[in-house]
Design a protein around this motif. Structure first.
Motif, PDB file in Angstrom:
ATOM      1  N   PRO A 161       0.811  -1.220   0.000  1.00 30.95           N
ATOM      2  CA  PRO A 161       0.000   0.000   0.000  1.00 30.95           C
ATOM      3  C   PRO A 161       0.845   1.271   0.000  1.00 30.95           C
ATOM      4  CG  PRO A 161      -0.886  -1.591   1.542  1.00 30.95           C
ATOM      5  CD  PRO A 161       0.430  -2.124   1.101  1.00 30.95           C
ATOM      6  N   ASP A 162       1.898   1.301   0.812  1.00 31.28           N
ATOM      7  CA  ASP A 162       2.775   2.475   0.839  1.00 31.28           C
ATOM      8  C   ASP A 162       3.403   2.713  -0.537  1.00 31.28           C
ATOM      9  OD1 ASP A 162       2.587   3.120   3.685  1.00 31.28           O
ATOM     10  OD2 ASP A 162       3.620   1.231   3.990  1.00 31.28           O
ATOM     11  N   THR A 163       3.846   1.621  -1.176  1.00 26.11           N
ATOM     12  CA  THR A 163       4.466   1.749  -2.486  1.00 26.11           C
ATOM     13  C   THR A 163       3.484   2.289  -3.504  1.00 26.11           C
ATOM     14  OG1 THR A 163       5.868  -0.163  -1.972  1.00 26.11           O
ATOM     15  CG2 THR A 163       5.748   0.506  -4.266  1.00 26.11           C
ATOM     16  N   LEU A 164       2.288   1.710  -3.519  1.00 25.92           N
ATOM     17  CA  LEU A 164       1.264   2.127  -4.471  1.00 25.92           C
ATOM     18  C   LEU A 164       0.895   3.587  -4.288  1.00 25.92           C
ATOM     19  CD1 LEU A 164      -0.821   1.183  -6.645  1.00 25.92           C
ATOM     20  CD2 LEU A 164      -2.388   0.735  -4.759  1.00 25.92           C
ATOM     21  N   VAL A 165       0.662   3.981  -3.047  1.00 27.61           N
ATOM     22  CA  VAL A 165       0.244   5.357  -2.765  1.00 27.61           C
ATOM     23  C   VAL A 165       1.340   6.355  -3.136  1.00 27.61           C
ATOM     24  CG1 VAL A 165      -0.310   6.968  -0.909  1.00 27.61           C
ATOM     25  CG2 VAL A 165      -1.405   4.729  -0.975  1.00 27.61           C
ATOM     26  N   SER A 166       2.565   6.086  -2.716  1.00 28.59           N
ATOM     27  CA  SER A 166       3.662   7.035  -2.932  1.00 28.59           C
ATOM     28  C   SER A 166       4.033   7.166  -4.399  1.00 28.59           C
ATOM     29  CB  SER A 166       4.889   6.607  -2.117  1.00 28.59           C
ATOM     30  OG  SER A 166       4.640   6.708  -0.737  1.00 28.59           O
ATOM     31  N   VAL A 167       4.100   6.045  -5.109  1.00 25.60           N
ATOM     32  CA  VAL A 167       4.473   6.092  -6.525  1.00 25.60           C
ATOM     33  C   VAL A 167       3.417   6.822  -7.340  1.00 25.60           C
ATOM     34  CG1 VAL A 167       4.876   4.687  -8.585  1.00 25.60           C
ATOM     35  CG2 VAL A 167       5.967   4.059  -6.439  1.00 25.60           C
ATOM     36  N   ARG A 168       2.145   6.555  -7.063  1.00 27.85           N
ATOM     37  CA  ARG A 168       1.083   7.249  -7.788  1.00 27.85           C
ATOM     38  C   ARG A 168       1.092   8.745  -7.488  1.00 27.85           C
ATOM     39  NH1 ARG A 168      -4.267   3.280  -7.453  1.00 27.85           N
ATOM     40  NH2 ARG A 168      -3.510   1.690  -8.901  1.00 27.85           N
ATOM     41  N   SER A 169       1.377   9.102  -6.246  1.00 27.14           N
ATOM     42  CA  SER A 169       1.467  10.523  -5.895  1.00 27.14           C
ATOM     43  C   SER A 169       2.612  11.187  -6.648  1.00 27.14           C
ATOM     44  CB  SER A 169       1.670  10.683  -4.386  1.00 27.14           C
ATOM     45  OG  SER A 169       0.553  10.210  -3.669  1.00 27.14           O
ATOM     46  N   ALA A 170       3.744  10.484  -6.751  1.00 34.43           N
ATOM     47  CA  ALA A 170       4.897  11.032  -7.475  1.00 34.43           C
ATOM     48  C   ALA A 170       4.589  11.205  -8.954  1.00 34.43           C
ATOM     49  CB  ALA A 170       6.106  10.122  -7.285  1.00 34.43           C
ATOM     50  N   GLN A 171       3.853  10.253  -9.544  1.00 35.82           N
ATOM     51  CA  GLN A 171       3.516  10.332 -10.962  1.00 35.82           C
ATOM     52  C   GLN A 171       2.636  11.539 -11.274  1.00 35.82           C
ATOM     53  OE1 GLN A 171       1.873   6.337 -11.516  1.00 35.82           O
ATOM     54  NE2 GLN A 171       3.575   5.820 -12.875  1.00 35.82           N
ATOM     55  N   THR A 172       1.828  11.949 -10.318  1.00 36.53           N
ATOM     56  CA  THR A 172       0.942  13.094 -10.520  1.00 36.53           C
ATOM     57  C   THR A 172       1.578  14.406 -10.065  1.00 36.53           C
ATOM     58  OG1 THR A 172      -0.120  12.657  -8.376  1.00 36.53           O
ATOM     59  CG2 THR A 172      -1.126  11.684 -10.339  1.00 36.53           C
ATOM     60  N   GLY A 173       2.882  14.371  -9.790  1.00 35.32           N
ATOM     61  CA  GLY A 173       3.594  15.586  -9.403  1.00 35.32           C
ATOM     62  C   GLY A 173       3.478  15.967  -7.949  1.00 35.32           C
ATOM     63  N   LYS A 174       2.998  15.052  -7.107  1.00 38.35           N
ATOM     64  CA  LYS A 174       2.847  15.335  -5.674  1.00 38.35           C
ATOM     65  C   LYS A 174       4.003  14.705  -4.903  1.00 38.35           C
ATOM     66  CE  LYS A 174      -2.206  15.414  -6.083  1.00 38.35           C
ATOM     67  NZ  LYS A 174      -3.481  14.799  -5.637  1.00 38.35           N
ATOM     68  N   GLY A 175       5.207  15.211  -5.128  1.00 36.64           N
ATOM     69  CA  GLY A 175       6.382  14.661  -4.469  1.00 36.64           C
ATOM     70  C   GLY A 175       6.349  14.809  -2.968  1.00 36.64           C
ATOM     71  N   ILE A 176       5.787  15.914  -2.493  1.00 36.36           N
ATOM     72  CA  ILE A 176       5.723  16.158  -1.050  1.00 36.36           C
ATOM     73  C   ILE A 176       4.810  15.127  -0.383  1.00 36.36           C
ATOM     74  CG2 ILE A 176       4.989  17.797   0.713  1.00 36.36           C
ATOM     75  CD1 ILE A 176       5.791  20.041  -1.170  1.00 36.36           C
ATOM     76  N   THR A 177       3.664  14.858  -1.004  1.00 33.70           N
ATOM     77  CA  THR A 177       2.759  13.836  -0.463  1.00 33.70           C
ATOM     78  C   THR A 177       3.412  12.463  -0.486  1.00 33.70           C
ATOM     79  OG1 THR A 177       0.824  15.092  -1.200  1.00 33.70           O
ATOM     80  CG2 THR A 177       0.493  12.762  -0.713  1.00 33.70           C
ATOM     81  N   SER A 178       4.161  12.181  -1.558  1.00 36.16           N
ATOM     82  CA  SER A 178       4.814  10.882  -1.711  1.00 36.16           C
ATOM     83  C   SER A 178       5.822  10.625  -0.597  1.00 36.16           C
ATOM     84  CB  SER A 178       5.515  10.805  -3.072  1.00 36.16           C
ATOM     85  OG  SER A 178       6.229   9.599  -3.218  1.00 36.16           O
ATOM     86  N   ILE A 179       6.738  11.569  -0.386  1.00 34.01           N
ATOM     87  CA  ILE A 179       7.752  11.401   0.654  1.00 34.01           C
ATOM     88  C   ILE A 179       7.125  11.516   2.039  1.00 34.01           C
ATOM     89  CG2 ILE A 179       9.903  12.303   1.608  1.00 34.01           C
ATOM     90  CD1 ILE A 179      10.223  10.931  -1.040  1.00 34.01           C
ATOM     91  N   GLY A 180       6.119  12.395   2.174  1.00 32.50           N
ATOM     92  CA  GLY A 180       5.435  12.525   3.458  1.00 32.50           C
ATOM     93  C   GLY A 180       4.764  11.230   3.870  1.00 32.50           C
ATOM     94  N   ASN A 181       4.222  10.482   2.896  1.00 30.29           N
ATOM     95  CA  ASN A 181       3.601   9.202   3.198  1.00 30.29           C
ATOM     96  C   ASN A 181       4.628   8.206   3.712  1.00 30.29           C
ATOM     97  OD1 ASN A 181       1.627   6.947   2.990  1.00 30.29           O
ATOM     98  ND2 ASN A 181       2.996   6.308   1.345  1.00 30.29           N
ATOM     99  N   VAL A 182       5.807   8.187   3.091  1.00 31.89           N
ATOM    100  CA  VAL A 182       6.866   7.257   3.512  1.00 31.89           C
ATOM    101  C   VAL A 182       7.275   7.524   4.955  1.00 31.89           C
ATOM    102  CG1 VAL A 182       9.278   6.606   3.154  1.00 31.89           C
ATOM    103  CG2 VAL A 182       7.749   6.847   1.197  1.00 31.89           C
TER     104      VAL A 182
END
Length: 345
Positions: free
Chosen positions: A238-259
Motif C-alpha cells: 500500500p505504501d508503495t502504491l500510494v507514494s508512486v502514484r502521488s509522485a507520478q501526478t507531481g505530488k512529491g511532497i505527499t509521496s515522501i510525506g507518506n513514507v
C-alpha cells in the motif's frame, strides 16, 4: 493455520496463499488510497498532513494488523521484523521508485526535511530506548540473554511521542488556509470505501501472517527474518502504491510525506498497539537492534539525498535501490547461515 485449516499445511500451499493475500492487500490499498485522497481534499488538508497522517495511517494498516496477529500468536519477533523490514523497504525502495517514475527530479521541501525526516529519526531512537528499557527492567529469564518483555506501561512511551507528532501536525492544519473541495465528493461513500478497504487488508494480512509462519516452520526460516523479508515486502505494497502514484501526478511532497509518516506510525503506534492487545510481548534485543541500526543508516542516506537541493535525482534513486539490494543479499546470507551478524535469530 491456513484458512482455518481448510487447506493442507504444505509449503506450496503456503506460498500460494502468500501470493493471493498480497494481491488482496494491493486491491484493498487501492480503495484506501482513493478514499483517503478524496477525504483529504474534502477537509482541505495540506499536502504534508495528507501524506504523513491520512494516507500514511491508512497505508500502514497492514503492518499494524501484522503486529497484532503475531503478538496474539506469540510470534512477536516476526511482527517486529515485519515493521523494521517494512520501514527499511519504505525508506530505500519507495523514494527510489517515486524518483524514477517522476518526470525529472522528485521535489521535496524544508518541511519534509526538517520536520518529517528529523521526527522520524527521533521515532527510531525512541523505539530503541523502549526496547532497551524492556531488557533492563523486565528481562525474560526463559529467553535469550538479551531478551526482555514489553509491557503495557512501556508501550505507552512511543504512543505519547506519537501524540506529540499529532499535535505538531494539528498546528500545521490550523495554520493552513485552504478550503475543502466539497463538489462531487460523496463523503459517506468515501468513508465507506475506506472502511471496506481496511477490512479487506485486515483479512488478507491475517492469512499472510499465518502462511508465512507455517512456511517459516516448514523451511526453517527464523521468525524474525521471515518478518523482515516476506511479510515486510507484502505489507509495504500500500505504501508503495500510494507514494508512486502521488509522485507520478507531481505530488512529491505527499509521496515522501507518506513514507516518513507511515514509518513513524509503524514504529510509534503499530508495535505498542500489538503490546497493548496482547498485554505483553517478549522481544529479542540482540536481533532487533542490528536491524534498527540498518534502518538508521538507511534513514541517514535518504535524509542526505533529500537535503541536497531538496530533491531526489535519478542517480540517487538508483543508489537507494542498490542499498536495498545489498540489504536483501545480507538477509539471504543470514538465512543460509553464511553470516551470523544477527544474534538470537
Amino acid at each position: 493455520m491456513i484458512l482455518g485449516g481448510v487447506l493442507p499445511d504444505r509449503p506450496i500451499v503456503s506460498a500460494l496463499v502468500i501470493v493471493v493475500a498480497t494481491g488482496f492487500i494491493w486491491f484493498g490499498s487501492g480503495w484506501l488510497e482513493e478514499s483517503a485522497e478524496q477525504l483529504s481534499a474534502y477537509y482541505g488538508l495540506p499536502a504534508v498532513v495528507q501524506g504523513s497522517i491520512v494516507v500514511a495511517v491508512g497505508s500502514s494498516f497492514p503492518e499494524l494488523a501484522a503486529v497484532v496477529f503475531t503478538a496474539i500468536d506469540g510470534t512477536f519477533n516476526m511482527g517486529i521484523g515485519a515493521i523494521v523490514g517494512s520501514a527499511i523497504f519504505n525508506i530505500l525502495v519507495i523514494p527510489a521508485l517515486s524518483g524514477i517514475v517522476t518526470d525529472g527530479e522528485l521535489d521535496t521541501n524544508r518541511t519534509i526535511v526538517y520536520k518529517e525526516a528529523q521526527f522520524y529519526m527521533i521515532a527510531v531512537s525512541a523505539l530503541v530506548v523502549t526496547l532497551a528499557l524492556a531488557v533492563i527492567y523486565v528481562p525474560d529469564p526463559d529467553g535469550p540473554e538479551l531478551s526482555g518483555t514489553l509491557t503495557r506501561p512501556l508501550a505507552l512511551l512511543p504512543l505519547l511521542l506519537y501524540g506529540l507528532y499529532l499535535f505538531i501536525q494539528w498546528q500545521d492544519v490550523s495554520d493552513h488556509d485552504a478550503e475543502g473541495i466539497t463538489d462531487g465528493i460523496d463523503i459517506g461513500r468515501e468513508w465507506g470505501k475506506l472502511a471496506v478497504g481496511l477490512v479487506v487488508i485486515l483479512v488478507a494480512v491475517e492469512q499472510l501472517v499465518g502462511s508465512v509462519e507455517s512456511l517459516s516452520h516448514t523451511v526453517g526460516i527464523p521468525a524474525f527474518l521471515a518478518g523482515v523479508t516476506i511479510i515486510a515486502a507484502a505489507t509495504s505494497l500500500p505504501d508503495t502504491l500510494v507514494s508512486v502514484r502521488s509522485a507520478q501526478t507531481g505530488k512529491g511532497i505527499t509521496s515522501i510525506g507518506n513514507v516518513l509518516g507511515s514509518n513513524t506510525f509503524d514504529l510509534l503506534v503499530a508495535i505498542p498497539i500489538g503490546v497493548l492487545i496482547a498485554e505483553s510481548a517478549t522481544v529479542d534485543f540482540a536481533a532487533a537492534v542490528p536491524m534498527l541500526g540498518v534502518l538508521t543508516l538507511a534513514t541517514v542516506l535518504l535524509f542526505s539525498f533529500l537535503r541536497t537541493d531538496l530533491s531526489i535525482t535519478d542517480l540517487e534513486s538508483y543508489v537507494l535501490l542498490l542499498a536495498y539490494g545489498l540489504f536483501v543479499a545480507w538477509m539471504i546470507a543470514e538465512s543460509a547461515g553464511l553470516t551470523e551478524l544477527i544474534k538470537g535469530t
